[in-house]
Write a protein that holds these residues in place. Structure first.
Motif, short mmCIF file in Angstrom:
data_model
loop_
_atom_site.label_atom_id
_atom_site.label_comp_id
_atom_site.label_asym_id
_atom_site.label_seq_id
_atom_site.Cartn_x
_atom_site.Cartn_y
_atom_site.Cartn_z
N ASN A 28 5.16 -1.07 5.18
CA ASN A 28 3.79 -1.30 4.73
C ASN A 28 2.82 -1.20 5.90
OD1 ASN A 28 2.20 -1.67 2.46
ND2 ASN A 28 2.23 -3.91 2.59
N ASN A 74 -2.43 10.23 2.46
CA ASN A 74 -2.16 9.92 1.06
C ASN A 74 -0.90 9.04 0.95
OD1 ASN A 74 -0.18 11.81 1.61
ND2 ASN A 74 -0.27 12.72 -0.45
N TRP A 75 -0.58 8.64 -0.26
CA TRP A 75 0.47 7.65 -0.44
C TRP A 75 1.84 8.12 0.01
CZ3 TRP A 75 4.61 7.75 -4.04
CH2 TRP A 75 4.65 8.90 -4.84
N ARG A 76 2.11 9.42 -0.13
CA ARG A 76 3.44 9.92 0.26
C ARG A 76 3.49 10.28 1.73
NH1 ARG A 76 4.57 14.24 -4.48
NH2 ARG A 76 2.49 14.83 -3.78
N GLU A 91 -4.05 6.94 -5.00
CA GLU A 91 -2.90 7.54 -4.33
C GLU A 91 -3.32 8.59 -3.30
OE1 GLU A 91 0.25 7.24 -8.06
OE2 GLU A 91 -0.65 9.15 -7.51
N ARG A 93 2.53 7.00 8.35
CA ARG A 93 2.75 5.72 7.67
C ARG A 93 4.23 5.50 7.45
NH1 ARG A 93 -0.44 5.84 2.31
NH2 ARG A 93 0.44 3.73 2.20
N PHE A 121 0.83 -1.20 0.00
CA PHE A 121 0.00 0.00 0.00
C PHE A 121 0.86 1.25 0.00
CE2 PHE A 121 -4.26 -1.48 0.26
CZ PHE A 121 -4.18 -2.74 0.82
N SER A 122 2.14 1.09 -0.27
CA SER A 122 3.03 2.25 -0.21
C SER A 122 2.68 3.31 -1.26
CB SER A 122 4.48 1.80 -0.39
OG SER A 122 4.67 1.20 -1.66
N GLU A 123 1.95 2.93 -2.30
CA GLU A 123 1.57 3.89 -3.34
C GLU A 123 0.09 4.22 -3.30
OE1 GLU A 123 2.92 2.47 -7.08
OE2 GLU A 123 5.03 2.48 -6.51
N TYR A 124 -0.58 3.92 -2.18
CA TYR A 124 -2.01 4.16 -2.09
C TYR A 124 -2.37 4.79 -0.75
CZ TYR A 124 -1.93 0.91 -5.97
OH TYR A 124 -1.65 0.30 -7.16
N ALA A 125 -3.45 5.49 -0.77
CA ALA A 125 -3.94 6.11 0.46
C ALA A 125 -4.42 5.05 1.45
CB ALA A 125 -5.08 7.08 0.14
N GLY A 173 6.18 3.46 4.61
CA GLY A 173 6.05 2.70 3.38
C GLY A 173 6.91 1.46 3.35
#
Length: 123
Positions: A77, A52-54, A102, A72, A29-33, A74
């Motif tokens: 995860n 958000n993803w970042r 994202e 988060r 989920f590192s690229e997703y909200a 990333g």
């Protein structure tokens, strides 16, 4: 198989803090909200917040704004929900959710759900 597993819940006194974790497996989920929701006894599920993803944009329900913080990692995860100055009305089962987008746009964009962890705030 995608799994989201929450941990960190428990019993806390009013004014105390808890930190919830949400570990994801089976999908990155590192690229997703990611989001957090809660369901209090006898009530509908309520949106708590999202990230958000970042990790540079966060969104919160008015009821927790200024007290809760979502973050988060990333690489791990994993998403977190830091809850400060807890109130009895924060008592609920807290679940994390994974999105396929994202950025956070709407509460309906979450398709992956954890089982939840119980938080009880009481003196």
């Amino acid at each position: 198989q995608v799994q989201l597993v929450e941990s960190g819940g428990g019993l806390a006194q009013p004014g105390a803090s808890l930190r919830l974790s949400c570990a994801a497996s089976g999908r990155s989920f590192s690229e997703y909200a990611m989001g957090w929701f809660r369901r209090a006894p006898g009530k509908e599920r309520e949106f708590v917040g999202a990230i958000n993803w970042r990790g540079d944009n966060t969104y919160y329900a008015d009821s927790v704004k200024g007290r809760f913080t979502i973050s988060r990692d990333g690489a791990k995860n994993t998403a977190y929900l830091q809850m400060n100055n807890l109130k009895p009305e924060d008592t609920a089962i807290y679940s994390c959710a994974g999105s396929t987008r994202e950025e956070y746009y709407d509460k309906s964009q979450f398709f992956y759900w954890g089982q939840g962890t119980r938080v009880t705030v009481s003196s």
